[in-house]
Design an enzyme around this catalytic site. Structure first.
Site, PDB file in Angstrom:
ATOM      1  N   GLY A  29       0.876  -1.296   0.130  1.00  0.00           N
ATOM      2  CA  GLY A  29      -0.087   0.230   0.266  1.00  0.00           C
ATOM      3  C   GLY A  29       1.109   1.087  -0.100  1.00  0.00           C
ATOM      4  O   GLY A  29       1.787   0.959  -0.227  1.00  0.00           O
ATOM      5  N   ASN A  30      -0.318   2.048   0.547  1.00  0.00           N
ATOM      6  CA  ASN A  30       1.165   3.468   0.508  1.00  0.00           C
ATOM      7  C   ASN A  30       0.464   4.403   0.938  1.00  0.00           C
ATOM      8  O   ASN A  30      -0.234   4.647   2.427  1.00  0.00           O
ATOM      9  CB  ASN A  30       1.068   4.239  -1.353  1.00  0.00           C
ATOM     10  CG  ASN A  30      -0.163   4.473  -1.551  1.00  0.00           C
ATOM     11  OD1 ASN A  30      -0.457   5.786  -1.228  1.00  0.00           O
ATOM     12  ND2 ASN A  30      -0.085   3.386  -2.400  1.00  0.00           N
ATOM     13  N   ARG A  31       1.198   5.370   1.954  1.00  0.00           N
ATOM     14  CA  ARG A  31       0.807   6.473   2.677  1.00  0.00           C
ATOM     15  C   ARG A  31      -0.021   7.869   2.413  1.00  0.00           C
ATOM     16  O   ARG A  31      -0.811   8.486   3.644  1.00  0.00           O
ATOM     17  CB  ARG A  31       1.682   7.437   3.497  1.00  0.00           C
ATOM     18  CG  ARG A  31       3.326   6.491   3.644  1.00  0.00           C
ATOM     19  CD  ARG A  31       4.366   7.445   3.732  1.00  0.00           C
ATOM     20  NE  ARG A  31       5.589   6.387   4.910  1.00  0.00           N
ATOM     21  CZ  ARG A  31       5.516   5.863   5.806  1.00  0.00           C
ATOM     22  NH1 ARG A  31       4.320   6.101   6.644  1.00  0.00           N
ATOM     23  NH2 ARG A  31       6.496   5.338   6.385  1.00  0.00           N
ATOM     24  N   SER A  32      -0.835   7.773   1.176  1.00  0.00           N
ATOM     25  CA  SER A  32      -1.958   8.480   1.073  1.00  0.00           C
ATOM     26  C   SER A  32      -3.047   8.419   1.522  1.00  0.00           C
ATOM     27  O   SER A  32      -3.456   7.351   2.237  1.00  0.00           O
ATOM     28  CB  SER A  32      -2.698   8.118  -0.396  1.00  0.00           C
ATOM     29  OG  SER A  32      -4.128   8.504  -1.184  1.00  0.00           O
TER      30      SER A  32
END
Ligand code: C5P
Length: 226
Positions: A29-32
């Site tokens: 995933g990512n930090r958005s």
């Protein structure tokens, strides 16, 4: 109430991060946070637009309005399918989602277990389709497409390249990492790139204020195309 500059317009907005499965319990995933995309949807609805908000993983509340239809997706593949499904019906697309650039070649069907034989695990990744680029290729002259460029370095040069390579009408460039990082922040300092003007650096302001200004700009572009 805000001036109804987007009355009668349909705006498609993507928000949040995608998740790419490694196995049934793990993902990349990512930090958005989804904050910018959600602010954009709220701003567009306040200006009279009919909004479709396609969301991946978000850590902020979603708009609760009859003017905002929410579609949930998880992976880049699902996001691409949802965007393609809605694109021909929309006047504008704003790609604020943080899309994975790579995904595991194949997600394991069962949970990958730790073994005593090796203490390393290499996961092979393959590039995902670029949604913005794919969809912008099918754009009609009356449609406006907006992309984001979040970079840790060489922000303007990278954003300029994205404007051309992705075929977007507007690229919103913002710095990530460092003190003015856009991720998980309430404030944002962005620079607006368009093919026909020099980059326009906006002052630091709240993401809600940035979203309102982006939607105003979108309204102007849509009007020019009328
Ligand atoms: O290439 P980069 O990921 O920096 O580009 C960012 C812009 O492209 C964002 O608008 C993002 O939503 C979009 N994007 C996309 N599909 C991808 C990767 C990014 O639409 N696979």
């Amino acid at each position: 109430p805000a001036p109804q500059e987007l009355a009668g317009k349909r705006v498609l907005i993507t928000a949040g991060g995608t998740r790419e499965n490694i196995d049934p319990v793990r993902f990349i995933g990512n930090r958005s946070s989804g904050k910018m995309g959600v602010s954009l949807a709220t701003a567009a609805a306040a200006m009279g637009a009919q909004v479709t908000l396609i969301v991946g993983q978000v850590s902020v509340g979603l708009p609760d309005s009859p003017q905002v239809e929410v579609v949930h997706v998880e992976s880049t593949e699902e996001l691409l399918a949802a965007v393609q499904d809605h694109f021909t019906k929309t006047d504008a697309l704003v790609m604020a989602a943080a899309v994975a650039d790579y995904r595991p070649v194949k997600a394991a069907a069962e949970k990958v277990k730790k073994t005593s034989e090796h203490d390393e695990w290499a996961i092979k990744l393959v590039e995902t389709p670029d949604i913005l680029q794919t969809v912008a290729k099918t754009k009609r002259p009356d449609q406006v497409v907006v992309g984001f460029a979040a970079e840790t370095q060489h922000l303007l040069a990278n954003a300029q390249r994205k404007l051309a390579s992705k075929g977007a009408d507007i690229i919103v460039a913002n710095q990530v990492g460092g003190p003015s990082s856009a991720f998980a922040s309430e404030d944002d300092q962005v620079t607006i790139l368009t093919p026909d003007a020099t980059p326009d650096r906006w002052p630091k302001m709240s993401k809600n204020a940035v979203a309102q200004r982006i939607m105003k700009l979108l309204g102007q572009k849509l009007k020019l195309g009328d």
